[in-house]
Scaffold this motif. Structure first.
Motif, PDB file in Angstrom:
ATOM      1  N   VAL A   1       0.936  -1.256   0.189  1.00  0.00           N
ATOM      2  CA  VAL A   1      -0.048   0.043  -0.113  1.00  0.00           C
ATOM      3  C   VAL A   1       0.813   1.263   0.166  1.00  0.00           C
ATOM      4  O   VAL A   1       0.544   2.044  -0.749  1.00  0.00           O
ATOM      5  CB  VAL A   1      -0.899   0.008   1.389  1.00  0.00           C
ATOM      6  CG1 VAL A   1      -1.627   1.378   1.300  1.00  0.00           C
ATOM      7  CG2 VAL A   1      -2.015  -1.039   1.024  1.00  0.00           C
ATOM      8  N   ILE A   2       1.779   1.409   0.831  1.00  0.00           N
ATOM      9  CA  ILE A   2       2.661   2.469   0.982  1.00  0.00           C
ATOM     10  C   ILE A   2       3.475   2.623  -0.490  1.00  0.00           C
ATOM     11  O   ILE A   2       3.591   3.716  -0.983  1.00  0.00           O
ATOM     12  CB  ILE A   2       3.881   2.050   1.839  1.00  0.00           C
ATOM     13  CG1 ILE A   2       3.041   2.259   3.232  1.00  0.00           C
ATOM     14  CG2 ILE A   2       4.955   3.417   1.806  1.00  0.00           C
ATOM     15  CD1 ILE A   2       4.095   1.785   4.563  1.00  0.00           C
ATOM     16  N   ALA A   3       3.974   1.556  -1.069  1.00  0.00           N
ATOM     17  CA  ALA A   3       4.648   1.502  -2.493  1.00  0.00           C
ATOM     18  C   ALA A   3       3.700   1.838  -3.598  1.00  0.00           C
ATOM     19  O   ALA A   3       3.857   2.807  -4.359  1.00  0.00           O
ATOM     20  CB  ALA A   3       4.953   0.181  -2.960  1.00  0.00           C
ATOM     21  N   ALA A   4       2.292   1.537  -3.398  1.00  0.00           N
ATOM     22  CA  ALA A   4       1.286   2.152  -4.470  1.00  0.00           C
ATOM     23  C   ALA A   4       1.041   3.477  -4.310  1.00  0.00           C
ATOM     24  O   ALA A   4       0.869   4.389  -5.099  1.00  0.00           O
ATOM     25  CB  ALA A   4      -0.137   1.313  -4.339  1.00  0.00           C
TER      26      ALA A   4
ATOM     27  N   VAL B   1       2.799 -13.883  -2.098  1.00  0.00           N
ATOM     28  CA  VAL B   1       2.291 -13.687  -3.403  1.00  0.00           C
ATOM     29  C   VAL B   1       1.346 -12.738  -3.526  1.00  0.00           C
ATOM     30  O   VAL B   1       0.363 -13.078  -2.768  1.00  0.00           O
ATOM     31  CB  VAL B   1       2.043 -15.172  -4.146  1.00  0.00           C
ATOM     32  CG1 VAL B   1       1.914 -14.724  -5.485  1.00  0.00           C
ATOM     33  CG2 VAL B   1       3.256 -16.379  -3.998  1.00  0.00           C
ATOM     34  N   LEU B   2       1.791 -11.667  -3.763  1.00  0.00           N
ATOM     35  CA  LEU B   2       0.798 -10.341  -4.060  1.00  0.00           C
ATOM     36  C   LEU B   2       0.565 -10.363  -5.554  1.00  0.00           C
ATOM     37  O   LEU B   2       1.458 -10.246  -6.217  1.00  0.00           O
ATOM     38  CB  LEU B   2       1.655  -9.220  -3.708  1.00  0.00           C
ATOM     39  CG  LEU B   2       0.770  -8.006  -3.308  1.00  0.00           C
ATOM     40  CD1 LEU B   2       0.767  -7.382  -2.056  1.00  0.00           C
ATOM     41  CD2 LEU B   2       0.966  -6.979  -4.747  1.00  0.00           C
ATOM     42  N   THR B   3      -0.981 -10.204  -5.734  1.00  0.00           N
ATOM     43  CA  THR B   3      -1.455 -10.185  -7.007  1.00  0.00           C
ATOM     44  C   THR B   3      -2.030  -8.703  -7.218  1.00  0.00           C
ATOM     45  O   THR B   3      -2.902  -8.582  -6.489  1.00  0.00           O
ATOM     46  CB  THR B   3      -2.167 -11.275  -7.554  1.00  0.00           C
ATOM     47  OG1 THR B   3      -1.457 -12.498  -7.321  1.00  0.00           O
ATOM     48  CG2 THR B   3      -2.490 -11.338  -9.172  1.00  0.00           C
ATOM     49  N   ILE B   4      -1.859  -8.049  -8.193  1.00  0.00           N
ATOM     50  CA  ILE B   4      -2.630  -6.578  -8.405  1.00  0.00           C
ATOM     51  C   ILE B   4      -3.850  -7.211  -9.203  1.00  0.00           C
ATOM     52  O   ILE B   4      -3.652  -7.526 -10.136  1.00  0.00           O
ATOM     53  CB  ILE B   4      -2.065  -5.571  -9.228  1.00  0.00           C
ATOM     54  CG1 ILE B   4      -0.738  -5.204  -8.131  1.00  0.00           C
ATOM     55  CG2 ILE B   4      -2.790  -4.322  -9.472  1.00  0.00           C
ATOM     56  CD1 ILE B   4       0.459  -4.429  -8.834  1.00  0.00           C
ATOM     57  N   ASP B   5      -4.986  -6.875  -8.689  1.00  0.00           N
ATOM     58  CA  ASP B   5      -6.206  -7.398  -9.245  1.00  0.00           C
ATOM     59  C   ASP B   5      -6.756  -6.504 -10.168  1.00  0.00           C
ATOM     60  O   ASP B   5      -7.057  -6.626 -11.363  1.00  0.00           O
ATOM     61  CB  ASP B   5      -7.428  -8.003  -8.261  1.00  0.00           C
ATOM     62  CG  ASP B   5      -6.919  -9.066  -7.332  1.00  0.00           C
ATOM     63  OD1 ASP B   5      -6.261  -9.882  -7.997  1.00  0.00           O
ATOM     64  OD2 ASP B   5      -7.513  -9.158  -6.264  1.00  0.00           O
ATOM     65  N   SER B   6      -6.797  -5.077  -9.789  1.00  0.00           N
ATOM     66  CA  SER B   6      -7.178  -4.245 -10.674  1.00  0.00           C
ATOM     67  C   SER B   6      -6.630  -2.793  -9.940  1.00  0.00           C
ATOM     68  O   SER B   6      -6.158  -2.738  -8.892  1.00  0.00           O
ATOM     69  CB  SER B   6      -8.645  -3.989 -10.560  1.00  0.00           C
ATOM     70  OG  SER B   6      -9.175  -3.621  -9.192  1.00  0.00           O
ATOM     71  N   ALA B   7      -6.362  -1.963 -11.174  1.00  0.00           N
ATOM     72  CA  ALA B   7      -5.842  -0.632 -10.820  1.00  0.00           C
ATOM     73  C   ALA B   7      -6.419   0.099 -11.948  1.00  0.00           C
ATOM     74  O   ALA B   7      -6.230   0.288 -12.977  1.00  0.00           O
ATOM     75  CB  ALA B   7      -4.523  -0.557 -10.974  1.00  0.00           C
ATOM     76  N   SER B   8      -7.078   1.266 -11.215  1.00  0.00           N
ATOM     77  CA  SER B   8      -7.728   2.392 -12.091  1.00  0.00           C
ATOM     78  C   SER B   8      -7.134   3.754 -11.678  1.00  0.00           C
ATOM     79  O   SER B   8      -6.134   3.795 -10.893  1.00  0.00           O
ATOM     80  CB  SER B   8      -9.313   2.418 -11.869  1.00  0.00           C
ATOM     81  OG  SER B   8      -9.612   2.893 -10.547  1.00  0.00           O
ATOM     82  N   ALA B   9      -7.555   4.756 -12.287  1.00  0.00           N
ATOM     83  CA  ALA B   9      -7.067   6.101 -11.845  1.00  0.00           C
ATOM     84  C   ALA B   9      -7.388   6.200 -10.544  1.00  0.00           C
ATOM     85  O   ALA B   9      -6.487   6.917  -9.854  1.00  0.00           O
ATOM     86  CB  ALA B   9      -7.835   7.090 -12.690  1.00  0.00           C
ATOM     87  N   THR B  10      -8.180   5.756  -9.849  1.00  0.00           N
ATOM     88  CA  THR B  10      -8.426   6.278  -8.404  1.00  0.00           C
ATOM     89  C   THR B  10      -8.586   5.081  -7.433  1.00  0.00           C
ATOM     90  O   THR B  10      -8.568   5.376  -6.230  1.00  0.00           O
ATOM     91  CB  THR B  10      -9.790   6.904  -8.370  1.00  0.00           C
ATOM     92  OG1 THR B  10     -10.862   5.857  -8.877  1.00  0.00           O
ATOM     93  CG2 THR B  10     -10.254   8.050  -8.935  1.00  0.00           C
ATOM     94  N   GLN B  11      -8.374   3.989  -7.877  1.00  0.00           N
ATOM     95  CA  GLN B  11      -8.386   2.712  -6.738  1.00  0.00           C
ATOM     96  C   GLN B  11      -7.548   1.447  -7.368  1.00  0.00           C
ATOM     97  O   GLN B  11      -7.238   1.450  -8.627  1.00  0.00           O
ATOM     98  CB  GLN B  11      -9.832   2.464  -6.195  1.00  0.00           C
ATOM     99  CG  GLN B  11     -10.615   1.834  -7.470  1.00  0.00           C
ATOM    100  CD  GLN B  11     -11.835   1.361  -6.925  1.00  0.00           C
ATOM    101  OE1 GLN B  11     -12.378   1.718  -5.928  1.00  0.00           O
ATOM    102  NE2 GLN B  11     -12.303   0.079  -7.572  1.00  0.00           N
TER     103      GLN B  11
ATOM    104  N   ALA C   1       2.993   9.503 -10.273  1.00  0.00           N
ATOM    105  CA  ALA C   1       2.116   9.558 -11.498  1.00  0.00           C
ATOM    106  C   ALA C   1       0.735  10.497 -11.429  1.00  0.00           C
ATOM    107  O   ALA C   1      -0.268  10.154 -12.010  1.00  0.00           O
ATOM    108  CB  ALA C   1       1.482   8.136 -11.629  1.00  0.00           C
ATOM    109  N   ASN C   2       1.018  11.703 -10.856  1.00  0.00           N
ATOM    110  CA  ASN C   2      -0.059  12.648 -10.549  1.00  0.00           C
ATOM    111  C   ASN C   2      -1.253  11.983 -10.045  1.00  0.00           C
ATOM    112  O   ASN C   2      -2.432  12.494 -10.491  1.00  0.00           O
ATOM    113  CB  ASN C   2      -0.352  13.503 -11.927  1.00  0.00           C
ATOM    114  CG  ASN C   2       0.976  14.061 -12.588  1.00  0.00           C
ATOM    115  OD1 ASN C   2       1.498  14.560 -11.723  1.00  0.00           O
ATOM    116  ND2 ASN C   2       1.170  14.027 -13.868  1.00  0.00           N
ATOM    117  N   GLY C   3      -1.191  11.141  -8.893  1.00  0.00           N
ATOM    118  CA  GLY C   3      -2.545  10.673  -8.199  1.00  0.00           C
ATOM    119  C   GLY C   3      -3.207   9.539  -8.999  1.00  0.00           C
ATOM    120  O   GLY C   3      -4.336   9.238  -8.498  1.00  0.00           O
ATOM    121  N   SER C   4      -2.734   8.940  -9.959  1.00  0.00           N
ATOM    122  CA  SER C   4      -3.084   7.959 -10.559  1.00  0.00           C
ATOM    123  C   SER C   4      -2.641   6.674 -10.368  1.00  0.00           C
ATOM    124  O   SER C   4      -1.431   6.481 -10.193  1.00  0.00           O
ATOM    125  CB  SER C   4      -3.113   8.241 -12.181  1.00  0.00           C
ATOM    126  OG  SER C   4      -3.787   6.859 -12.774  1.00  0.00           O
TER     127      SER C   4
END
Length: 139
Positions: free
Chosen positions: A66-69, A100-110, A76-79
């Motif tokens: 979470v800290i790294a994200a 094992v950490l998997t990124i399920d979804s990443a959008s502009a806001t979440q 990345a200008n908040g995205s």
């Protein structure tokens, strides 16, 4: 006089031979029984401690990711759109061995993560940045 000394020494030797020290079979069986009871109590406790340690590893990795994200989003200008494993690593995330950490979804806001531990087969953790809550599910 020498006869009296010999008699005294003889009586001491016979006292030592008859005064044998050691444990009886009953005493040894009681000790073995006590050790068995302690082992029966300690082994499940130890296994629960291991599972707790695995959960702590996963929760720690989630907090670090979470800290790294969030650090990535600042640059990345908040995205969060370009959030991936490389972005996490570049911003300081280092996975604990076995996690094992998997990124399920990443959008502009979440974004959402799913995290698993190799040694903990039945439980999966999911982090949702919109709510800030980590949920777990048992399979």
């Amino acid at each position: 006089m020498i006869a009296r000394l010999n008699d005294a020494l003889r009586s001491k030797r016979s006292d030592l031979e008859n005064d044998q020290k050691g444990f009886t079979l009953v005493e040894l069986l009681v000790v073995v029984l006590i050790i068995g009871i302690l082992a029966a109590i300690a082994i499940p406790f130890f296994l629960n401690q291991r599972q707790g340690a695995w959960e702590s590893q996963v929760k720690s990795d989630i907090a670090n990711a979470v800290i790294a994200a969030e650090t990535h989003a600042v640059s990345a200008n908040g995205s969060f759109e370009a959030l991936d494993d490389t972005a996490l690593t570049d911003n300081g995330y280092k996975a604990t061995p076995g996690v094992v950490l998997t990124i399920d979804s990443a959008s502009a806001t979440q974004y959402t993560f799913t995290v698993e531990h190799d040694l903990y087969d039945t439980r999966h953790w999911t982090y949702d940045s919109e709510t800030g809550v980590t949920d777990f599910t048992d399979d």
